[in-house]
Design a protein around this motif. Structure first.
Motif, short mmCIF file in Angstrom:
data_model
loop_
_atom_site.label_atom_id
_atom_site.label_comp_id
_atom_site.label_asym_id
_atom_site.label_seq_id
_atom_site.Cartn_x
_atom_site.Cartn_y
_atom_site.Cartn_z
N LEU A 158 43.67 49.46 45.42
CA LEU A 158 43.83 48.31 44.51
C LEU A 158 43.10 48.58 43.20
N TYR A 206 48.92 41.62 37.28
CA TYR A 206 48.83 40.52 38.24
C TYR A 206 48.61 41.06 39.64
N PHE A 235 50.02 34.11 42.21
CA PHE A 235 49.52 35.28 41.49
C PHE A 235 48.14 35.02 40.90
N VAL A 236 47.35 36.07 40.79
CA VAL A 236 46.10 36.00 40.04
C VAL A 236 46.14 37.07 38.96
N ASP A 237 45.51 36.75 37.85
CA ASP A 237 45.52 37.66 36.71
C ASP A 237 44.31 38.58 36.79
N LEU A 238 44.56 39.85 37.03
CA LEU A 238 43.48 40.82 37.20
C LEU A 238 43.12 41.50 35.88
N GLU A 251 39.45 40.75 35.08
CA GLU A 251 38.40 41.05 36.08
C GLU A 251 37.58 42.23 35.55
N THR A 252 36.26 42.14 35.67
CA THR A 252 35.44 43.22 35.11
C THR A 252 35.67 44.54 35.87
N ASN A 275 33.05 44.83 38.64
CA ASN A 275 33.34 44.14 39.91
C ASN A 275 34.47 44.83 40.65
N LEU A 276 35.43 45.36 39.92
CA LEU A 276 36.52 46.09 40.60
C LEU A 276 35.97 47.32 41.33
N LEU A 324 32.99 47.52 42.64
CA LEU A 324 32.28 47.01 43.82
C LEU A 324 33.27 46.59 44.91
N ILE A 325 34.36 45.97 44.48
CA ILE A 325 35.40 45.56 45.43
C ILE A 325 36.03 46.80 46.07
#
Lengths: 410, 410
Positions: free
Chosen positions: A24, A41, A55-58, A61-62, A65-66, A68-69
Motif C-alpha cells: 500500500l 484514493y 473512499f479516503v483521500d490518501l 497523508e504524510t 505516517n505512510l 510507519l503504516i
C-alpha cells in the motif's frame, strides 16, 4: 494518460498479511510523485468499499505516517471476503468511471486478481482508459507465475519460529506435539515448519501436506515409529489434509467418532482438527502426553515476526505496479499482475504478467519440494525458502553434556 | 563449606519459559568461578533426573555455548511434571548425599519451591550440610512474595503482541475474535493482552480473568454491546475461567451442549474452550464472523519474542542464587527462594525469601489491577506490566483518512 481519468484508486482484499501495508505504501508514495496524478484514493474494505464509494483521500497523508503504516501488519484500508461476480464488477467499473479513476491497484490473492481481470476487460469493452494492476499478496503462496508471494515469507517465518520453539518445549517435556497450520490447498506454509529444524533429531519429525492424500492408519504408524525412535514426536499438519476422495480429515474424524461438538466443520478459527487428531493418538497409540495447537490467526497477524526480505519485496511490488501502469513494461503492457521472479541466490526482479495468466488459478507445492516419504520436505525446498525468511532468524543451542557416573544406581 | 559436599547440582522443573536457560547459565557460570566448587552437575528432566541419577557434568561446557543456550527458550536440561511427595524427596536427598552435593538449585514454580523446601528440611534433620535455593520461573506469575517471576514478562510480551496483531486483523475483517490464554488460577498473562492496545477503540475490548466469576449471560451481553458499539469485538479469555461454584466453563459448556468431542475437558493443549465460546456467540447472538484461537504452547515457547528485561532478570536470579548460597544474604541465610523486588520505575533488586514463605502458595491478580467492570485492567496494571515487556515493542500505526465525497451514491 486520458484527460479526466487522472486519479488513482488502491484497495486491499482477502486475508491480511504482515506486509500488505508495505505494498500500500509503495503504491501511494510512488503514485504521488507522478505529476499527472491528481489524487490517490483508497477504498475502505476492498471491493465492498468501491461499490459503496467508501473512499479516503490518501493524497494528503504524510509520507512519514505512510512509512510507519508500512511496518504495521494487516490491511490499513480494511479488507473484505466479497468475491465479485460479473455484475459486482460492473458496479465497480461504474464507480471507477464516476470518480475519474484512471489507475486501479488491487492488492490481494487469487480472487482479487480475477476481479482485476474482469474490471479491466469491462473497461476495455467500454473504451474507458483504465489501467488495472493486481499486486500479489497471500500467506498461502498459491499464485501461479510467481516465485513466491509477498506475505508468505513472514508467515513462513512465524511458522518456522513457532516450530523451533515447540520442538524445544517438546524435547524438554517429551510426548507428542501437533500443530495445525493454515493453507487449505497449498502446503507451503505447513512445509515452512521444516525450517525450524537445526539438529538432526529436531522436530517437526512429520509434516502432512494437502498435496498428499492423508491416511489415518499411515499417520498413526508414522507417529508410533517416530515416538519409538526419539521418545517424542513433533508434527506439522496442514488444515487442508484430506482423504483420497478429497474429503477433509476434520470432517471425516468428526463423523467417525460420532461426535459433533465441532458439528459444521470449519477449518480456520477452530481447534477441531488438532483436537481430533490428538484424540486418535491418545486412544489408538496409548500415549499419555499428547498436545495439539492450532496456530490460527496469530500466524498471519502476529506483530513482531516479519521477514525483512518480505518487507522490501512487498514494498517494491507496490512501487513497480505504479511504474508499470504509468510507463508500461518492456512490451508496453500497462495492465497486469506484478510477479516476483527469482534471479539468483538470493536476488529477484519483477515482471508484469497478463492478468489471465494468474487470475483464478491455484498453485500448489511442486513434487520436487516434497520428500518421497510424503512427510518431509527436500533440500530443494530448503534452498527455496531459506532466503525468503530474511535476516536475524533466531537459532537454538544445546548443552553437549558429559554424563556423570551413577553412584547408587545400577 | 563442609568438606566433601563441594558439588553443585542444578535442575529445571515445570513448564519451560523463554528465559529459563538464562537462570541456568547464571547458576553455572557463577558457580564455576567459586574456588571451593569441585563440580557443577545438571540433572536431566528435573527431579526425575535426580532420583534416576541422570546427571550431566556442566563443569566443562564452554562459557560461550552456555551464553548461546541462555538465549535459547525452553529447558536445556529437560523438565518434568513430577510433583514430589515426602518419600520422593527422601529419594532426592539420598542421591544428593551420595554425590556429595552441597548446593542444590532448582529453577521452577510453586511445586518446585515446595520440593526445595522439603529437601532442605530433610537435610537439616539429617545434619547434612546442604544449601538449597529455589530460583523462580513461571509464565503464570503466580509466586507470592515476588514482584513478578522470570518467564512471565516474555510470555506477556507474546500475548500483548499477538493481541496487537489480532486487533489489526479484526479491524481489517470485522467480526468477533476470541483467544484463550494460559493461566489457570492467575490472570496475569491474560491481562497482558491489554498491553496490545494503543488507540482508544483498539481491542481486546473484553478480558475475562479467573479472578472473577464468569457468567455466560453477562459474557454474551458484553460481547453484544461491544459489537454494537464498534462493529467488532476482540476478546481475551483465560483458560481458567469458572462459574461461581468453581467449575471450569469449558466443562460446563461441553455438558450444557451435550457434546463430547472434548469429553474429558483438558484446558491446555486443546481448542475446546475457544470453540465452545465461539459457538455460543454464533448461535445466541447470530453474529456470522466469529473466530477463536487458543494460543497454546506457542505463547511460552515461541522463539524470537523475548523481553530483554526478562532476560537480564532471569540471568541475575540464577547468579544471585549462587551468591546467596555461598555467602548468605544480609541476615546470613544460605537457603531460600530468590525473589525480584521492584525498587523504582523501573529498577529492581533481589532478596532471598524463606522457602516456606513461597512454597506451595499461589498468587493471583490484585484487585487494584482489575477494572470495576471486571473485564478490563487498570492503569495500575499497565504501570506494573509495561516496563517488564522490555525495549523494542512493536507499535501499530493507522491511516488518518480524509473521506472522499460520493459521486453516485445517496
Amino acid at each position: 494518460m486520458a484527460a479526466g481519468a487522472n486519479k488513482v484508486l488502491v484497495a486491499q482484499g482477502g486475508g491480511p498479511t504482515a506486509v500488505i501495508n508495505q505494498s500500500l505504501a509503495g503504491v501511494v508514495l510512488e503514485a504521488r510523485r507522478h505529476l499527472g496524478i491528481e489524487r490517490v484514493y483508497g477504498a475502505r474494505h476492498g471491493v465492498r468499499g468501491i461499490i459503496n464509494e467508501d473512499f479516503v483521500d490518501l493524497t494528503a497523508e504524510t509520507s512519514h505516517n505512510l512509512e510507519l503504516i508500512a511496518g504495521t501488519p494487516s490491511s490499513a484500508l480494511g479488507s473484505t471476503r466479497d468475491k465479485p461476480d460479473i455484475a459486482y464488477c460492473q458496479q465497480i467499473f461504474k464507480v471507477l468511471q464516476a470518480h475519474d479513476i484512471g489507475y486501479f491497484f488491487y492488492i490481494g490473492g487469487n480472487d482479487s486478481s480475477d476481479t482485476v481481470r474482469i474490471v479491466s476487460e469491462q473497461a476495455r469493452a467500454a473504451n474507458y482508459p483504465l489501467r488495472c494492476v493486481h499486486i500479489p499478496k497471500t500467506i498461502d503462496n498459491d499464485l501461479v507465475g510467481n516465485d513466491h508471494t509477498p506475505g508468505f515469507p513472514s508467515a513462513a517465518r512465524f511458522v518456522a519460529q513457532a516450530f523451533a520453539g515447540a520442538n524445544l518445549d517438546n524435547a524438554s517435556l517429551p510426548g507428542i506435539y501437533l500443530a495445525v497450520v493454515m493453507g487449505r490447498h497449498a502446503g507451503f506454509l505447513t512445509a515452512a515448519s521444516a525450517l525450524g529444524k537445526k539438529f538432526p533429531d529436531d522436530g517437526p519429525h512429520l509434516i502432512y501436506l494437502p498435496e498428499r492424500v492423508f491416511s489415518l492408519d499411515k499417520f498413526l504408524a508414522d507417529v508410533k515409529a517416530t515416538y519409538e525412535r526419539y521418545g517424542r514426536c513433533v508434527i506439522a499438519v496442514s488444515e487442508g489434509i484430506h482423504d483420497a476422495s478429497g474429503e477433509p480429515i476434520a470432517a471425516q474424524l468428526a463423523k467417525d467418532l460420532e461426535r459433533d461438538a465441532h458439528g459444521n466443520v470449519q477449518l480456520s478459527g477452530s481447534g477441531a482438527l488438532a483436537d481430533l487428531l490428538c484424540e486418535e493418538i491418545k486412544t489408538k497409540l496409548k500415549i499419555k502426553r499428547v498436545r495439539g495447537d492450532t496456530f490460527g490467526y496469530v500466524q498471519r497477524s502476529f506483530v513482531g515476526c516479519v521477514s525483512d526480505v518480505d518487507q522490501r519485496e512487498a514494498r517494491e511490488v507496490g512501487e513497480k505496479a505504479v511504474q508499470y501502469a504509468m510507463w508500461g513494461d518492456a512490451s508496453g503492457r500497462t495492465s497486469g499482475s506484478v510477479a516476483i521472479k527469482r534471479t539468483g541466490f538470493y536476488s529477484v526482479d519483477y515482471e508484469l504478467l497478463p492478468l489471465d495468466a494468474v487470475a483464478g488459478k491455484t498453485r500448489t507445492m511442486e513434487d520436487a519440494f516434497i520428500s518421497e516419504s510424503g512427510t518431509d520436505v527436500t533440500d530443494a525446498f530448503r534452498m527455496y525458502l531459506r532466503p525468503l525468511l530474511g535476516s536475524g532468524m533466531p537459532e537454538a543451542f544445546r548443552l553437549r553434556p558429559a554424563p556423570v557416573a551413577k553412584v547408587l544406581g545400577k
